[in-house]
Design an enzyme around this catalytic site. Structure first.
Site, PDB file in Angstrom:
ATOM      1  N   HIS A  80       0.844  -1.204   0.000  1.00 23.15           N
ATOM      2  CA  HIS A  80       0.000   0.000   0.000  1.00 23.15           C
ATOM      3  C   HIS A  80       0.876   1.250   0.000  1.00 23.15           C
ATOM      4  CE1 HIS A  80      -4.224  -1.486   1.390  1.00 23.15           C
ATOM      5  NE2 HIS A  80      -3.693  -2.276   0.484  1.00 23.15           N
ATOM      6  N   TYR A 209      -9.125   6.005   7.291  1.00 19.96           N
ATOM      7  CA  TYR A 209      -9.221   6.428   8.699  1.00 19.96           C
ATOM      8  C   TYR A 209     -10.214   7.590   8.750  1.00 19.96           C
ATOM      9  CZ  TYR A 209      -4.932   3.849   9.811  1.00 19.96           C
ATOM     10  OH  TYR A 209      -3.994   2.860  10.003  1.00 19.96           O
ATOM     11  N   PRO A 301      -3.848   1.006  18.874  1.00 15.20           N
ATOM     12  CA  PRO A 301      -3.663   0.406  17.543  1.00 15.20           C
ATOM     13  C   PRO A 301      -3.799   1.385  16.382  1.00 15.20           C
ATOM     14  CG  PRO A 301      -5.791  -0.191  18.437  1.00 15.20           C
ATOM     15  CD  PRO A 301      -5.067   0.538  19.525  1.00 15.20           C
ATOM     16  N   LYS A 305       1.439   0.299  15.127  1.00 16.06           N
ATOM     17  CA  LYS A 305       2.855   0.266  15.506  1.00 16.06           C
ATOM     18  C   LYS A 305       3.250  -0.967  16.316  1.00 16.06           C
ATOM     19  CE  LYS A 305       4.009   3.659  13.314  1.00 16.06           C
ATOM     20  NZ  LYS A 305       4.474   3.072  12.076  1.00 16.06           N
ATOM     21  N   TYR A 393       3.911   6.810   9.917  1.00 17.72           N
ATOM     22  CA  TYR A 393       3.129   5.623   9.546  1.00 17.72           C
ATOM     23  C   TYR A 393       4.004   4.564   8.871  1.00 17.72           C
ATOM     24  CZ  TYR A 393      -1.156   3.122   8.363  1.00 17.72           C
ATOM     25  OH  TYR A 393      -2.165   2.176   8.293  1.00 17.72           O
TER      26      TYR A 393
HETATM   27  C1  PHB Z   1      -5.706  -3.874  10.879  1.00 17.11           C
HETATM   28  O1  PHB Z   1      -5.802  -4.156   9.662  1.00 17.11           O
HETATM   29  O2  PHB Z   1      -6.002  -4.690  11.791  1.00 17.11           O
HETATM   30  C2  PHB Z   1      -5.240  -2.492  11.272  1.00 17.11           C
HETATM   31  C3  PHB Z   1      -4.807  -1.623  10.284  1.00 17.11           C
HETATM   32  C4  PHB Z   1      -4.385  -0.344  10.622  1.00 17.11           C
HETATM   33  C5  PHB Z   1      -4.407   0.043  11.950  1.00 17.11           C
HETATM   34  C6  PHB Z   1      -4.843  -0.840  12.949  1.00 17.11           C
HETATM   35  C7  PHB Z   1      -5.268  -2.107  12.610  1.00 17.11           C
HETATM   36  O3  PHB Z   1      -4.009   1.305  12.278  1.00 17.11           O
END
Ligand code: PHB
Ligand code: APR
Length: 399
Positions: A80, A209, A301, A305, A393
């Site tokens: 990605h 997000y 989460p 990280k 990120y």
């Molecule tokens: C996930 O795919 O579980 C996931 C992806 C991004 C995040 C947290 C969890 O920031």
């Protein structure tokens, strides 16, 4: 002798825990010609199916490839090059390579990383004992630390040169460091994540997000046919209190955009609530006991990280022990805690910033709502702010 009069097991590095930290450490040590034993309290199926995050930083991808554990990741993982921020019904894409000089991330679930590392360890590595529960770490401040553990109904002892506690937040290793020598830094959040797995193609080709007055939402994925989605919920929420219909309806409200973007629904196959916490235990070493991964630190989460920090810790330890074996110098081992904590605190900062940027606290004031929107507008409109997010990120340097 152990409880049955057997001679204790012996190894160079005793590893407690077969999550990403413990499994990758065993692999890195094996490749460096250093023997280890991994003790894991749960069974293999539990470890391989425990739902966790799914974003690998560029550095983690590189480490797995060099360690010989990247073949299926490269075949099945999804590279990605960005994420979408969504707020006020607007959409803004953050372009990672353009902002970071070419870095991207890989969508490849932690469960799959663990399956790949377990298969390698069982095929080529040292002992990996499942359903072997570490009871205590003893003699951490001596030259011969030991792990007392229970396995196949009897108590046993693993004698080591070093012990690395990779046993997560609820493990035993952290407790072997005298309280008077430690400092704990933590923050809990008044919300958590309700996460679902759904058998439906992701409705967007990258992660989304979303900041919404009703709360945060995240669209992620596990494969081209499996979606992973999260909703911010009040702390203590029972996942079963949410019907599938209620989850989809709430997700649709929070992802709504002015251009009519649609969220595709599908059968929900897994549902759970994750609490949110920031936590750091200092130091990450006591004598010959080293802490790595969630045993030493927890991040919310939001910034994905957790796994990547665990990777950074074990890369740092393996590099330090290899250096000591090759040169006789313990300088990198002595610097282990400080080296890891520099990266840990940057990840804590980034994860805290992402969490407070996108989640709406239950007691948020109108001022704080506007502040969040101003922060998001700044990221969407200023390359400097956008670059800080993209760098955080895609990952901080190891060591
Ligand atoms: C996930 O795919 O579980 C996931 C992806 C991004 C995040 C947290 C969890 O920031
Ligand atoms: N004895 C043996 N094993 C133990 C013990 C014990 N006393 N206590 C815990 N364990 C095992 C757990 O069963 C688990 O498999 O240690 C492992 C710790 O793994 P994780 O919790 O996954 O921690 P870590 O390897 O540091 O990886 C961090 O995992 O939890 C996620 O979000 C977290 O993505 C991050 C990553």
């Amino acid at each position: 002798m152990n409880s049955e009069g057997k001679r204790p097991m012996r190894t160079t590095v005793g590893i407690i825990g077969a999550g990403p930290a413990g499994l990758l450490l065993a692999r890195l040590l094996h490749n460096a010609g250093i023997d280890s034993v991994v003790l894991e309290s749960r069974d293999r199926a539990y470890v391989e199916h425990r739902q966790r995050a799914g974003i690998l930083e560029q550095g983690t991808v590189d480490v797995l490839r060099v360690a010989g554990a990247g073949e299926r990741m490269d075949r099945e993982g999804l590279r990605h090059d960005g994420i979408e921020l969504r707020f006020d019904k607007k959409r803004h894409r953050v372009d990672f390579p353009a902002l970071t000089g070419g870095r991207s991330v890989m969508v490849y679930a932690q469960t799959e990383v663990c399956k790949d590392l377990i298969a390698l360890q069982l095929k080529e590595g040292g002992p990996l004992l499942f359903e072997a529960e570490a009871l205590a770490v003893e003699g951490a401040d001596t030259d011969s630390p030991r792990v007392r553990f229970r396995y196949e109904g009897s108590e046993d002892v693993l004698e080591c040169d070093y012990v690395v506690g990779c046993d997560g937040f609820w493990g035993v290793s952290r407790g072997a460091i005298p309280a008077e020598l430690t400092r704990v830094f933590e923050r809990t959040y008044p919300f958590g994540w309700l996460g679902i797995l759904a058998d439906v193609a992701p409705s967007h080709d990258e992660l989304v997000y979303a900041r919404h007055d009703r709360g945060f939402a995240l669209l992620s994925m596990r494969s081209p046919s499996v979606s992973r989605l999260y909703l911010q919920v009040p702390e203590g929420t029972d996942a079963e209190a949410w019907s599938d219909e209620a989850i989809w309806a709430e997700l649709e409200r929070r992802f709504e955009t002015a251009d009519g973007w649609r969220l595709e629904r599908g059968p929900v196959t897994q549902k759970s609530v994750t609490p949110m916490r920031s936590y750091v235990h200092e130091p990450m070493r006591h004598g010959r006991l080293f802490l790595a991964g969630d045993a030493a630190h927890i991040v919310p989460p939001t910034g994905a990280k957790g796994l990547n920090l665990a990777v950074g810790d074990v890369v740092t330890f393996a590099r330090a022990l290899t250096h000591e074996r090759e040169t006789g110098s313990a300088e990198l081992l002595d610097a282990y805690s400080a080296t890891c904590l520099r990266r840990v605190w940057q990840a804590e900062r980034f994860s805290y910033d992402m969490t407070t940027l996108l989640h709406r606290a239950p007691d948020a004031t109108p001022f704080e709502d506007r502040l969040q929107l101003a922060r998001l507008e700044r990221i969407a409109g200023a390359r400097a702010a956008e670059t800080d997010l993209a760098e955080g990120y895609t990952g901080f340097p190891f060591g």
